[in-house]
Write a protein that holds these residues in place. Structure first.
Motif, PDB file in Angstrom:
ATOM      1  N   ASN A 126       0.944  -1.079  -0.091  1.00 35.74           N
ATOM      2  CA  ASN A 126       0.089  -0.008  -0.048  1.00 35.74           C
ATOM      3  C   ASN A 126       0.855   1.301  -0.107  1.00 35.74           C
ATOM      4  O   ASN A 126       1.949   1.228   0.437  1.00 35.74           O
ATOM      5  CB  ASN A 126      -0.897  -0.070   1.445  1.00 35.74           C
ATOM      6  N   THR A 153      -2.208   4.550   3.842  1.00 35.05           N
ATOM      7  CA  THR A 153      -3.331   4.481   2.976  1.00 35.05           C
ATOM      8  C   THR A 153      -4.019   3.220   2.538  1.00 35.05           C
ATOM      9  O   THR A 153      -3.142   2.174   2.588  1.00 35.05           O
ATOM     10  CB  THR A 153      -3.427   5.379   1.649  1.00 35.05           C
ATOM     11  N   HIS A 160      -4.437   2.542  -0.551  1.00 33.00           N
ATOM     12  CA  HIS A 160      -4.325   2.467  -1.947  1.00 33.00           C
ATOM     13  C   HIS A 160      -3.443   1.512  -2.549  1.00 33.00           C
ATOM     14  O   HIS A 160      -2.183   1.616  -1.927  1.00 33.00           O
ATOM     15  CB  HIS A 160      -3.675   3.797  -2.534  1.00 33.00           C
TER      16      HIS A 160
END
Length: 532
Positions: A110, A114, A116
């Motif tokens: 990630n 986050t 993401h």
């Protein structure tokens, strides 16, 4: 740029109508969830199962990777051959039939804290052995029988909501052509039943980066005797010489990347930004070859930036506007099924060389061509590096940058001032592929040669780069002028006048054959082609 380049683009870019496979979108992935979900429809018969290949032969096996009918179909059974090679190499080192290899694939990453998720790309050794595209996996290989077990993460119920129903273990077994598939949480039970005398894990050190190999970490490992040298050496030795299947993938990766470089040449003009050349290259490779990943950070260095060996990094992101009269050096490659291409082209932005640029380019081209024509099985790559240095030194004498006896110039180590990197490296699942320094090999200490990434005698089946270069690097030139042993062979005014004019590197990817080499790279190279 160039009519000849335009014609080359048409012939190369459109020339790949190979095999179609129903799971063509498997390579387009974000993480374990998405990568597995993309195969579901094909694995369950969603697309036609009798699709015809190039020769009209029906492709029915589900153990196929493809990015569509215009790309290359890869039979994942190649990984069984790879596993066999590694086990054979390990047995030469003393591995017993009672042993077990345990490897760990790459994990999800990630961005900072986050949610993401970074685009996943499989760890190279795990890909070599299993060809699995999603993270969170383990693999086991029985040394005695060669039987392979793939362990995959057990997905929660929410998986189906966000990413689609995951394939069954039986479907994954067929897709990845292994003997059995189990869940990662069943590894402890598997190991207890197998009761191996010794577990071989990955370790050692990468000879290019100096970084240590990461051994598999798994529950209950402290109950077993672990050994990390044999697998490291077996993997590296196996990856040095490519199989026929690997050669086909590398050949395809080069065809697409060659066409992309040619398209960059065709569209380049003064006033463009360097990153626009990078964008053209990446778009072409993905659009025409299904290559989502670059093999490394692209380098598009114009003017003075062409003398920065690894330009293009985050601190210098190909962000200069190219000027009329600049040379541009594009070192860019993409990868297909994790196998890399690594090609460098240098050319004038406006399509016409200045006299100095022409002389410099001709020198580097001569060095590349003479090395390529000299390679055959048994050739020392150290000798090839020194051949390139000698040709470049002679060219610099002809340009008026250096002066005096060629032997004296070489003895003073002046070639490394202008070519501070090595001639090339192994190429495969990594751009700087493993195995360049086998056990017992020592690294040279002199400038230039100490950066050579391959010191082997070449073998048939090796794939490597040939990439001589010559650069006018301010710090290197000024430091050399301060050294009396070097300065006496330099024409200071001419050498200093070349600072800021960049450099030239030309890089081909070649396969060592029984009689010489096959050059995979196909781009305009001669001055006439580039100025046409």
């Amino acid at each position: 740029m160039l009519a000849a380049v335009a014609a080359s683009t048409c012939s190369v870019a459109g020339g790949f109508v190979l095999n179609r496979h129903t799971c063509s979108q498997a390579r387009v992935q974000h993480d374990s969830v998405q990568a597995m979900a993309l195969c579901i429809a094909a694995l369950r018969g969603g697309a036609g199962s009798g699709v015809r290949g190039l020769q009209g032969v029906a492709v029915t096996s589900k153990a196929i990777f493809s990015q569509g009918s215009h790309t290359l179909a890869v039979d994942r059974k190649m990984h069984a051959e790879n596993r066999g090679k590694v086990v054979s190499e390990m047995k030469k080192l003393g591995a017993k039939d009672s042993g077990l290899v345990v490897v760990q694939g790459g994990g999800e990453m990630n961005r900072a804290e986050t949610d993401h998720e970074m685009l996943f790309r499989q760890e190279s050794n795990f890909h070599y052995l299993f060809g699995v595209e999603f993270p969170g996996c383990y693999g086991a290989i029985e040394v005695g029988s060669g039987a392979a077990t793939l362990f995959v993460p057990r997905q929660p119920d929410a998986y189906a909501v966000w990413m689609g129903t995951p394939p069954t273990l039986e479907e994954l077994k067929e897709q990845y052509a292994v003997d059995r598939v189990m869940y990662v949480d069943e590894m402890t039970k598997f190991l207890s039943k197998a009761s191996p005398e010794l577990i071989h894990v990955y370790g050692g050190e990468n000879s290019d980066s100096g970084n240590p190999g990461q051994p598999a970490r798994f529950e209950g490992s402290d109950a077993y005797t672990l050994e990390s040298d044999m697998l490291h050496r077996g993997l590296h030795e196996s990856r040095v010489v490519k199989s026929a299947a690997e050669v086909e993938i590398l050949r395809f990766a080069n065809k697409i990347a060659s066409a992309a470089h040619t398209e960059v040449m065709r569209r380049c003009k003064p006033g463009m930004m360097e990153y626009q050349l990078e964008a053209i290259f990446l778009h072409h490779c993905y659009m025409h070859g299904g290559m989502r990943n670059a093999a490394y950070t692209p380098i598009a260095g114009s003017g003075p930036n062409a003398a920065v060996l690894h330009y293009g990094h985050a601190g210098a992101p190909n962000s200069r506007q190219m000027q009329d009269g600049d040379l541009v050096l594009n070192d860019m490659g993409a990868e297909y099924y994790c196998y890399a291409s690594d090609i460098t082209c240098s050319f004038p932005v406006n399509g016409k060389f200045t006299p100095d640029q022409r002389a410099l380019y001709a020198t580097v081209l001569k060095a590349k061509n003479e090395v390529v024509s000299s390679i055959k099985p048994g050739t020392s790559y150290v000798d090839m590096h020194e051949l390139a240095e000698k040709i470049i030194a002679n060219g610099l004498v002809e340009m008026g940058v250096l002066t005096g006896d060629l032997d004296g110039i070489i003895e003073a180590q002046l070639p490394a001032v202008f070519m501070p990197h090595g001639l090339g490296h192994n190429l495969g699942l990594d751009t700087h592929d493993v195995g360049g320094y086998p056990k017992g090999a020592t690294r040279a200490t002199r400038p230039g040669l100490k950066s050579l990434r391959n010191v082997r005698e070449l073998k048939e089946g090796m794939v490597l780069t040939v990439e001589p270069g010559c650069y006018f690097i301010e710090s290197e030139i000024k430091n050399a002028l301060k050294d009396p042993a070097k300065a006496k062979y330099m024409k200071a005014d001419k050498a200093l006048s070349m600072i800021g004019k960049g450099g030239v590197r030309l890089e081909d990817n070649v396969l060592v054959t029984s009689e010489g080499v096959e050059v995979f790279t196909s781009v305009p190279r001669t001055i006439d082609e580039l100025e046409a």
